[in-house]
Design a protein around this motif. Structure first.
Motif, PDB file in Angstrom:
ATOM      1  N   GLU A  46      -3.363   0.406  -3.361  1.00  0.00           N
ATOM      2  CA  GLU A  46      -2.938  -0.881  -2.661  1.00  0.00           C
ATOM      3  C   GLU A  46      -2.138  -2.254  -4.278  1.00  0.00           C
ATOM      4  O   GLU A  46      -3.145  -2.182  -5.390  1.00  0.00           O
ATOM      5  CB  GLU A  46      -3.281  -2.232  -1.702  1.00  0.00           C
ATOM      6  CG  GLU A  46      -3.836  -1.272  -0.664  1.00  0.00           C
ATOM      7  CD  GLU A  46      -3.633  -2.788  -0.133  1.00  0.00           C
ATOM      8  OE1 GLU A  46      -5.186  -2.973   0.038  1.00  0.00           O
ATOM      9  OE2 GLU A  46      -3.681  -2.716   1.538  1.00  0.00           O
ATOM     10  N   THR A  48       0.543  -5.063   3.163  1.00  0.00           N
ATOM     11  CA  THR A  48      -0.607  -5.469   4.074  1.00  0.00           C
ATOM     12  C   THR A  48      -1.080  -6.589   4.491  1.00  0.00           C
ATOM     13  O   THR A  48      -2.235  -6.857   4.474  1.00  0.00           O
ATOM     14  CB  THR A  48      -1.499  -4.077   3.490  1.00  0.00           C
ATOM     15  OG1 THR A  48      -2.218  -4.743   1.422  1.00  0.00           O
ATOM     16  CG2 THR A  48      -0.832  -2.859   3.588  1.00  0.00           C
ATOM     17  N   GLN A  95       0.749  -0.901   0.028  1.00  0.00           N
ATOM     18  CA  GLN A  95       0.350  -0.059   0.582  1.00  0.00           C
ATOM     19  C   GLN A  95       1.139   1.460   0.302  1.00  0.00           C
ATOM     20  O   GLN A  95       1.984   1.742   0.694  1.00  0.00           O
ATOM     21  CB  GLN A  95      -1.022  -0.056   1.311  1.00  0.00           C
ATOM     22  CG  GLN A  95      -1.320   0.952   1.255  1.00  0.00           C
ATOM     23  CD  GLN A  95      -2.587   0.894   2.515  1.00  0.00           C
ATOM     24  OE1 GLN A  95      -2.383   1.567   3.472  1.00  0.00           O
ATOM     25  NE2 GLN A  95      -3.934   0.816   2.731  1.00  0.00           N
TER      26      GLN A  95
END
Length: 484
Positions: free
Chosen positions: A78, A126, A51
């Motif tokens: 992302e 992430t 991200q």
């Protein structure tokens, strides 16, 4: 087995992009949250989601020489990346670039701890999945950097990393502050041991009983994380007044400035024969046998960590050179003092000193003399030279040379410097630069070999002249009057 194949198929399909639309994609977070379990990375990474937590930027992801992604990524957006190998395996390391600048790299064989929470510049991981472990558990983010400031007041704590071979390390300040065997890559910490809890001005490191490094720890020279002293690298430093010290940028070997504030460190090379060398400043700052071509370093020993105005070198017990180390005369790499050549010099206010160069067109005497070398062309005699006080006294043979240094508050000779031969005043030399003086000037039995002025350094040679001496020829009233 069916569950593992289903996981691979899900993850592979989740990040699939068509050739027509290879750009970044938003990852459906609720789908990730549906998997409650996570494991450590096993078998190598196969998927990573990054991200962009910074401003919109051009992002490029490279692995094994192949570009896996390249394109613009908005703030908060992302991108999912997979390896080019079988089952989406990566090849070697993944390197991340933002706007053309490398911001991080990580191993994909699970050797590096990579997972949700890993941060590489503005890019944060992430989600990550490994081939044999499934979803990778979050990684504890590194602690925020410790607040820091410039070194001030002297060091109270110093942590060093040994980048050399394993060895018995002993560190001395006021006393022994550390002693132990330290492996390659090992770190050790020393704490100040004087009355204020500070390290002494110079902290000495011994390796297997031999002095290896002398580290200036009074904050008058750059020091902080990243500073390197031989095999030792500073990991952390804490100063008395400002606490943790900020990292120091690697020293640019070409970065140097003029000498200013006096010399605090001086390295000399012995170009003469092997000899017992002793160097005195306020006290003895070096003593040892130095071979031909050998180098040795002296550090200032006054209250400010500087060398005295004149630093004296003795060879086999005999004074050989007096080096002016207050920066009022040219000094720097390449400067030669008899058999000794300056390899490096560090001044109090400007750090490393540039090689000394002289402008051959700017060598007139200016500001008064700070140094004067004379040759005795007369008979061997006891010579005494007085300026503000006695600046030289000794027996000088015919053809012998001797040097005098200024002794007033500015390191200059007085306006008139007086020479005594066997106790009798014979010459009064004007040394304020208001009268011609330089190599070749003659004062009775004494010839100037070299002279150094305060503002212009070495003085140019002057036409051979006999100072303060009159010559008359012919006869008549004028000659008789002048000769009377």
């Amino acid at each position: 087995m069916r569950l593992r194949l289903a996981f691979l198929a899900l993850v592979t399909g989740l990040f699939a992009c068509s050739d027509q639309n290879p750009g970044p994609m938003m990852v459906p977070e609720p789908l990730f949250n549906a998997f409650d379990g996570c494991e450590a990375c096993r078998g190598g990474l196969i998927k990573v989601v990054l991200q962009n937590q910074g401003p919109a930027a051009e992002v490029r992801v490279v692995s094994g020489g192949a570009t896996l992604f390249e394109g613009p990524v908005l703030t908060g957006q992302e991108i999912g990346i997979t390896g080019p190998g079988a089952f989406n395996a990566f090849e070697g390391h993944v390197t991340l670039f933002v706007d053309g600048v490398e911001v991080g790299t990580f191993a994909t064989d699970c050797a590096d701890a990579v997972g949700p929470g890993s941060v590489f510049g503005p890019l944060a991981v992430t989600f990550a999945a490994s081939r044999d472990g499934g979803f990778v558990c979050p990684v504890t983010p590194p602690p925020p950097p410790e607040p820091c400031d410039e070194c001030k007041g002297g060091l109270v704590e110093l942590t060093l990393r040994n980048n050399g071979p394993e060895a018995l390390i002993r560190v001395e300040s006021d006393g022994v502050v550390f002693e132990g065997v330290v492996p390659t890559g090992g770190e050790f910490t020393v704490l100040g041991d004087d009355k204020k809890g500070k390290l002494k001005k110079n902290t000495v490191v011994f390796v297997n009983g031999v002095e290896a490094e002398e580290i200036h720890t009074s904050c008058s020279q750059p020091i902080g994380p990243g500073t390197v002293f031989g095999d030792f690298e500073v990991v952390r430093a804490v100063s008395e007044d400002n606490g943790p010290v900020c990292p120091v940028a690697p020293t640019d070997p070409d970065a140097c400035q003029e000498c200013k504030g006096g010399v605090v460190e001086l390295t000399l090379r012995n170009n003469g024969p092997e000899a017992l060398i002793r160097v005195e400043s306020k006290g003895i700052v070096f003593e040892g046998v130095v071979p031909t071509g050998g180098e040795f370093t002296v550090f200032g020993d006054d209250k400010k960590g500087k060398l005295e105005k004149n630093t004296v070198v003795f060879v086999n017990g005999v004074e050989a050179e007096e080096i002016h180390t207050s920066c009022s005369q040219p000094i720097g790499p390449g400067t030669v003092f008899g058999d000794f050549e300056v390899v490096s010099a560090v001044s109090e206010k400007n750090g490393p000193v540039c090689p000394a160069t002289a402008d051959p067109t700017d060598c007139e005497c200016k500001g008064g003399l700070v140094e004067l070398t004379l040759r005795n062309d007369g008979a061997e005699a006891l010579i005494r030279v007085e300026s503000d006080g006695i600046v030289f006294e000794g027996v000088v043979p015919t053809g012998g040379e001797f040097t005098v240094f200024g002794d007033d508050k500015k390191g200059k000779l007085k306006k008139n410097t007086v020479v005594f031969v066997n106790g009798v005043e014979t010459e009064e030399i004007h040394t304020s630069c208001s009268q011609p003086i330089g190599p070749g000037t003659v004062f009775g039995d004494f010839v100037v070999v070299s002279a150094v002025s305060e503002k212009n350094g070495p003085v140019c040679a002057v036409a051979t002249t006999t100072a303060a001496a009159w010559s008359f020829s012919g006869s008549g009233p004028w000659q008789a009057l002048l000769a009377s």
